[in-house]
Design a protein around this motif. Structure first.
Motif, PDB file in Angstrom:
ATOM      1  N   ARG A  24      -3.486   5.957   7.638  1.00 14.90           N
ATOM      2  CA  ARG A  24      -2.521   6.279   6.603  1.00 14.90           C
ATOM      3  C   ARG A  24      -2.693   7.716   6.127  1.00 14.90           C
ATOM      4  O   ARG A  24      -1.728   8.405   5.832  1.00 14.90           O
ATOM      5  N   THR A  78       7.888   7.147   1.446  1.00 18.65           N
ATOM      6  CA  THR A  78       7.976   6.140   0.390  1.00 18.65           C
ATOM      7  C   THR A  78       8.950   5.049   0.788  1.00 18.65           C
ATOM      8  O   THR A  78      10.067   5.316   1.192  1.00 18.65           O
ATOM      9  N   SER A 128      -3.913  -1.647  -5.115  1.00 20.26           N
ATOM     10  CA  SER A 128      -4.156  -1.791  -3.691  1.00 20.26           C
ATOM     11  C   SER A 128      -4.961  -3.066  -3.481  1.00 20.26           C
ATOM     12  O   SER A 128      -5.677  -3.507  -4.386  1.00 20.26           O
ATOM     13  N   SER A 156      -4.859  -1.670   1.457  1.00 24.69           N
ATOM     14  CA  SER A 156      -3.427  -1.697   1.731  1.00 24.69           C
ATOM     15  C   SER A 156      -2.737  -0.435   1.224  1.00 24.69           C
ATOM     16  O   SER A 156      -3.318   0.400   0.529  1.00 24.69           O
ATOM     17  N   HIS A 157      -1.432  -0.341   1.556  1.00 28.06           N
ATOM     18  CA  HIS A 157      -0.572   0.636   0.921  1.00 28.06           C
ATOM     19  C   HIS A 157      -0.617   0.432  -0.588  1.00 28.06           C
ATOM     20  O   HIS A 157      -0.969  -0.638  -1.079  1.00 28.06           O
ATOM     21  N   LEU A 208       6.517   0.255  -2.835  1.00 31.59           N
ATOM     22  CA  LEU A 208       5.375   0.519  -1.978  1.00 31.59           C
ATOM     23  C   LEU A 208       5.430   1.962  -1.489  1.00 31.59           C
ATOM     24  O   LEU A 208       6.504   2.523  -1.315  1.00 31.59           O
ATOM     25  N   ILE A 235       3.261   4.897   1.245  1.00 30.42           N
ATOM     26  CA  ILE A 235       2.155   5.367   2.057  1.00 30.42           C
ATOM     27  C   ILE A 235       1.453   6.477   1.272  1.00 30.42           C
ATOM     28  O   ILE A 235       2.098   7.350   0.706  1.00 30.42           O
ATOM     29  N   GLU A 236       0.131   6.452   1.250  1.00 29.24           N
ATOM     30  CA  GLU A 236      -0.608   7.466   0.504  1.00 29.24           C
ATOM     31  C   GLU A 236      -0.309   8.851   1.061  1.00 29.24           C
ATOM     32  O   GLU A 236      -0.281   9.061   2.269  1.00 29.24           O
TER      33      GLU A 236
END
Length: 489
Positions: free
Chosen positions: A7, A15, A323, A332-333, A469, A471-472
């Motif tokens: 990630r 996003t 998370s 997790s995301h 949700l 993604i970092e």
């Protein structure tokens, strides 16, 4: 689910927004009935409001924690805060009927004002050792000669369901160090090879915030210390059903990281990244570090929540984000829990210990400013609550439990006005959520009016709402990663 390493390798900001329902309006707090949990103020050498920096700030309570087991809930909080760190004592409240009625008292033998040997005490946390039938309240003992120093971690014990408590047992001694942010948990998994082992996690400021762990296998009577390779603050240990101990914490680099031990706390693997905190500094000088709040469900899924600004435009305010991890090794995301605007901080996450997976029941309390861009004179602090009946996939409409409060009503500290570093939520299996939080009214006659409350009868856990949700992503312009944490007693 992709690993944290994968990630982090994804460039830019990706996003994924799930619009499951329209955003509900904030519910009113007028009909929320509250029950007071706190008791006592334990005055120190100077009890005047004007002399708060020298003595205790009379009428102040702060930083509650709770734990639920069987039909019993135990809460603990600081009473009589000092400006430069710590408090005069620790008060407790115990309910034997899942929050219907409460017995209150002050723990004996902690500080000189309560028959003990230490000048101050801080950071209470609550656990239950099912194998030995003992309730535990861990606290941080402080000395106040030549500055405030974390001298020891203490453990108070109750063998009668939390109704009476003995003098504390010494869990860890600084030995020239400076301890901070202790937290206790017990392994209550009947299939765990370490069933009945309890753990206290804390950091040593004098050793570069080195995170250490003490463990006990006799109901908290004796403890042995183990070091880790991690440095940071605010570790919140949880135990999975197989006995694995997972400790999310705030690292010195401003990241939420996690440690894991699979041999009962005797050895530790390397820490893993959960997320880089993207932080909007809370307005008004309020003390509100992005410390994690962690819980575990019946299947061993670990949930960790913290305050983070990545979802608000220009990092203009914090939300509570979360998370999860099935093992503590990969995370997790990031899920956006709150999305009603304003600034959210100091989360207290609760998870039904009997549920798991898609039907896991989660409850979350937190503090909030309706306007993130307020000033010390205009900021108004409120207490919010939301819940999820589907493992965090969606959340209920936020409810305002209390407020608004002016910042001048709160205890002062070297790190700003404070309601406490923690807020707490415990969930009765299949039943209601019980929150504990500090709320304040206007001082009167030179005395603060800060008290610890719970919602009378508990709160329901329902689903709904609009989750987000993401993604970092790397830190972007306008966002801030906090530096090494200062001692926060």
């Amino acid at each position: 689910m992709p690993s944290p390493a994968r990630r982090r390798g994804i460039g830019g900001l990706l996003t994924l927004v799930l619009l499951l329902s329209p955003l509900p309006a904030l519910a009113s707090s007028e009909a929320v009935p509250l029950t007071e949990l706190g008791t006592g103020t334990q005055a120190g050498p100077d009890t005047s409001h004007a002399g708060a920096q020298a003595g205790t700030q009379v009428g102040t309570q702060a930083g509650p924690d709770t734990f639920q087991a069987g039909t019993t809930i135990v809460a603990a909080q600081q009473i009589g805060r000092f400006f430069d760190g710590g408090a005069s004592g620790i008060a407790y409240a115990t309910s034997a009927d899942n929050g219907a009625t409460w017995t209150r008292g002050v723990l004996p033998g902690l500080t000189t004002s309560g028959g003990g040997t230490y000048g101050r005490v801080s950071d209470p946390s609550v656990a239950y050792d099912a194998r030995h039938g003992v309730w535990l309240i861990s606290s941080l003992a402080l000395t106040d000669q030549d500055g405030v120093t974390g001298a020891a971690v203490l453990t108070s014990r109750s063998a009668d369901g939390g109704l009476t408590w003995g003098d504390p047992v010494t869990t860890a001694v600084a030995g020239g160090g400076d301890l901070d942010k202790s937290w206790v948990v017990c392994d209550n998994g009947v299939r765990s090879p370490y069933y009945g082992r309890c753990y206290a996690v804390y950091d040593d400021v004098a050793a570069g915030n080195a995170i250490k762990v003490a463990r006990s296998s006799d109901g908290g009577l004796t403890w042995a210390e183990t070091g880790t390779s991690a440095t940071g603050l605010g570790g919140q240990p949880v135990v999975r059903p197989n006995g694995a101990l997972v400790v999310p914490y705030l690292s010195d680099e401003g990241r939420i990281r996690s440690l894991r031990s699979r041999d009962g706390g005797e050895s530790w693997g390397r820490s893993v990244l959960v997320a880089t905190v993207q932080r909007h500094r809370v307005a008004g000088g309020l003390r509100a570090a992005p410390l994690p709040s962690a819980e575990v469900d019946a299947a061993g899924t670990v949930y960790v929540a913290w305050s983070d600004c990545r979802f608000q435009f220009g990092c203009g305010g914090n939300d509570i984000v979360m998370s999860t991890s099935a093992t503590g090794a990969e995370w997790s995301h990031i899920l956006r829990v709150t999305d009603d605007g304003g600034d959210h901080f100091i989360p207290g996450l609760g998870v039904d210990p009997a549920g798991a997976g898609e039907t896991a029941r989660l409850a979350l309390a937190y503090y909030r400013y309706p306007s993130a861009a307020c000033t010390a004179a205009t900021c108004r602090l409120t207490v919010g609550y939301t819940s999820s009946a589907n493992g965090g996939a969606s959340w209920s409409a936020p409810v305002e439990l209390h407020g608004p409060m002016e910042l001048g009503w709160l205890a002062d500290s070297a790190h700003g006005r404070m309601a406490g570093d923690y807020i707490s939520t415990s969930v009765v299996p299949g039943g209601s959520a019980h929150v504990a939080f500090t709320a304040a009214a206007a001082p009167a006659g030179g005395t603060f009016d800060m008290r610890t409350y719970t919602v009378t009868g508990g709160l329901p856990i329902i689903g709904g709402g609009r989750p987000t949700l993401a993604i970092e992503a790397p830190i972007a312009a306008g966002e801030e990663a906090p530096g090494p944490p200062a001692p926060a007693r």
